[in-house]
Motif scaffolding. Structure first.
Motif, PDB file in Angstrom:
ATOM      1  N   ASP A 186     -50.456 -81.745 -23.888  1.00 26.97           N
ATOM      2  CA  ASP A 186     -51.183 -82.774 -24.640  1.00 26.97           C
ATOM      3  C   ASP A 186     -50.711 -82.839 -26.091  1.00 26.97           C
ATOM      4  OD1 ASP A 186     -52.622 -83.365 -22.382  1.00 26.97           O
ATOM      5  OD2 ASP A 186     -54.391 -82.196 -22.955  1.00 26.97           O
ATOM      6  N   LEU A 187     -50.525 -81.653 -26.696  1.00 27.64           N
ATOM      7  CA  LEU A 187     -50.131 -81.599 -28.097  1.00 27.64           C
ATOM      8  C   LEU A 187     -48.765 -82.228 -28.313  1.00 27.64           C
ATOM      9  CD1 LEU A 187     -50.624 -80.540 -30.997  1.00 27.64           C
ATOM     10  CD2 LEU A 187     -49.564 -78.377 -30.275  1.00 27.64           C
ATOM     11  N   PHE A 188     -47.783 -81.822 -27.522  1.00 24.83           N
ATOM     12  CA  PHE A 188     -46.426 -82.312 -27.734  1.00 24.83           C
ATOM     13  C   PHE A 188     -46.244 -83.724 -27.199  1.00 24.83           C
ATOM     14  CE2 PHE A 188     -45.830 -77.677 -27.902  1.00 24.83           C
ATOM     15  CZ  PHE A 188     -45.325 -77.606 -29.182  1.00 24.83           C
ATOM     16  N   GLY A 189     -47.120 -84.131 -26.283  1.00 25.48           N
ATOM     17  CA  GLY A 189     -47.064 -85.508 -25.809  1.00 25.48           C
ATOM     18  C   GLY A 189     -47.573 -86.497 -26.832  1.00 25.48           C
ATOM     19  N   SER A 190     -48.237 -85.987 -27.864  1.00 26.55           N
ATOM     20  CA  SER A 190     -48.848 -86.872 -28.867  1.00 26.55           C
ATOM     21  C   SER A 190     -48.008 -87.031 -30.127  1.00 26.55           C
ATOM     22  CB  SER A 190     -50.230 -86.336 -29.254  1.00 26.55           C
ATOM     23  OG  SER A 190     -50.116 -85.105 -29.966  1.00 26.55           O
ATOM     24  N   ILE A 191     -46.857 -86.343 -30.200  1.00 24.21           N
ATOM     25  CA  ILE A 191     -46.040 -86.409 -31.418  1.00 24.21           C
ATOM     26  C   ILE A 191     -44.656 -86.935 -31.087  1.00 24.21           C
ATOM     27  CG2 ILE A 191     -47.306 -84.510 -32.503  1.00 24.21           C
ATOM     28  CD1 ILE A 191     -44.951 -82.698 -31.863  1.00 24.21           C
ATOM     29  N   PRO A 192     -43.985 -87.564 -32.059  1.00 18.22           N
ATOM     30  CA  PRO A 192     -42.621 -88.073 -31.811  1.00 18.22           C
ATOM     31  C   PRO A 192     -41.650 -86.939 -31.536  1.00 18.22           C
ATOM     32  CG  PRO A 192     -43.566 -89.013 -33.828  1.00 18.22           C
ATOM     33  CD  PRO A 192     -44.466 -87.895 -33.421  1.00 18.22           C
TER      34      PRO A 192
END
Length: 353
Positions: free
Chosen positions: A101-107
């Protein structure tokens, strides 16, 4: 059971493919290949280069005979290395779903997450493959962090979650040191190779990338040829590796035997990559290396990879003219169609005898 700093059971932080199922033992039995042909010698065999006082003759020998050396007096503050390691452990210790979830939310231009595969291929695509009927795994998860100085203006990591923001700040500071070190090493190699100023695009810090690797404990019973990272060469000009405490890296020595490149405090490992071999007309060696799995301890390492300018054409008497973009595209195509990297031989000049 070992837990993270947040008391989360460690297996919950692993991608599901790295967790043993209820039928599997928690005891790892190593495949014989993990010790085959390894030199049993506790004495460190790697050549050592002092960055403060580079010995050009020793550097030349290390590049020609080994393609790898240990670097001392690198000038990176121990406090920075310690803080960065603490953040890495905390980041990887998050639950797997939380990480997704965390890395899916950042470029991806800020930071991206992968597992089971080298960073060049999409996560999961190369978790395992067939090699003469045998399964090969890459038992690793990691973060890929571009360190380009020309990021798009709309990308601002200061607006990202606090954990990402703090870690990215530390990585930026670490990246400045890595670029400094890479420049010094390449400058010294260029002098030995008599490269002129027109070749300065052969190594560009703007292409720098940091890859942070976590090699989970390998808890499956009697794995069939399981590796943290299978045998490969790097595609970079140089790779600067920082190992934390736990060993696992093995390199193919000049005597064609696998030896351990053990972690030694306050030293770095410098690999020469495929681009450096091409730049040197095969005078220097792109070193083959691999990473063993471990049943008792996780392994953390950080690799700084730096490449030529994207449009820089590498001229060589041994290889056809090509750019790193050409090379990368060919590697990705070979991985997709063949399942493995072919590398420099794709660009060899074939002359009739």
């Amino acid at each position: 059971m070992q837990t993270t700093s947040h008391s989360l059971p460690i297996l919950e932080s692993y991608p599901p493919c790295f967790r043993p199922n209820t039928q599997q033992s928690l005891q790892n039995v190593y495949n014989d290949d993990h010790t085959k042909n390894k030199i049993e010698n506790e004495q460190d065999q790697l050549p050592v280069i002092d960055l403060e006082q580079i010995n050009y003759d020793k550097l030349e020998e290390a590049c020609k005979e080994w393609g790898i050396f240990r670097l001392v007096n690198h000038g990176i503050p121990l406090t920075l290395l310690t803080r960065l390691h603490e953040h890495i452990v905390r980041m990887f210790g998050l639950g797997f779903e939380s990480k997704k979830d965390l890395f899916g939310s950042i470029p991806t231009s800020i930071m991206s997450y992968f597992y089971g595969t080298p960073a060049l291929t999409p996560s999961g695509d190369a978790l395992y493959k067939k090699d003469q009927g045998t399964l090969i795994y890459n038992w690793v998860e990691g973060l890929n962090v571009p360190l380009s100085m020309d990021q798009p203006s709309h990308v601002d990591f200061h607006e990202q979650p606090l954990l990402i923001h703090d870690m990215r700040l530390l990585i930026e500071e670490y990246g400045v040191h890595q670029a400094r070190i890479a420049k010094s090493i390449f400058s010294a190699m260029s002098q030995n190779l008599n490269l002129c100023d027109e070749h300065k695009g052969y190594m560009s810090p703007s292409t720098g990338q940091l890859r942070v690797y976590r090699y989970p404990r390998c808890l499956i019973d009697n794995p069939t040829k399981v590796w943290g990272m299978e045998v490969h060469t790097d595609s970079s000009v140089v790779t600067i590796l920082n190992q934390y405490e736990v060993e696992g890296l093995q390199i193919l020595s000049k005597d064609n035997a696998w030896i351990d490149a053990k972690p030694i405090p306050n030293t770095l490992i410098v690999h020469l990559g495929d681009m450096m071999q091409a730049i040197s007309d095969d005078r220097y060696k792109s070193v083959k290396h691999r990473v063993k799995v471990n049943s008792e301890n996780e392994r953390i390492s950080m690799g700084y990879f730096v490449f030529p300018d994207h449009n820089c054409v590498i001229g060589s008497s041994v290889y056809k003219p090509f750019t790193y973009s050409d090379f990368r595209a060919q590697v990705q195509q070979d991985i997709k169609t063949l399942g493995f990297k072919v590398g420099l031989s794709r660009f060899k000049v074939h002359t009739d005898s």
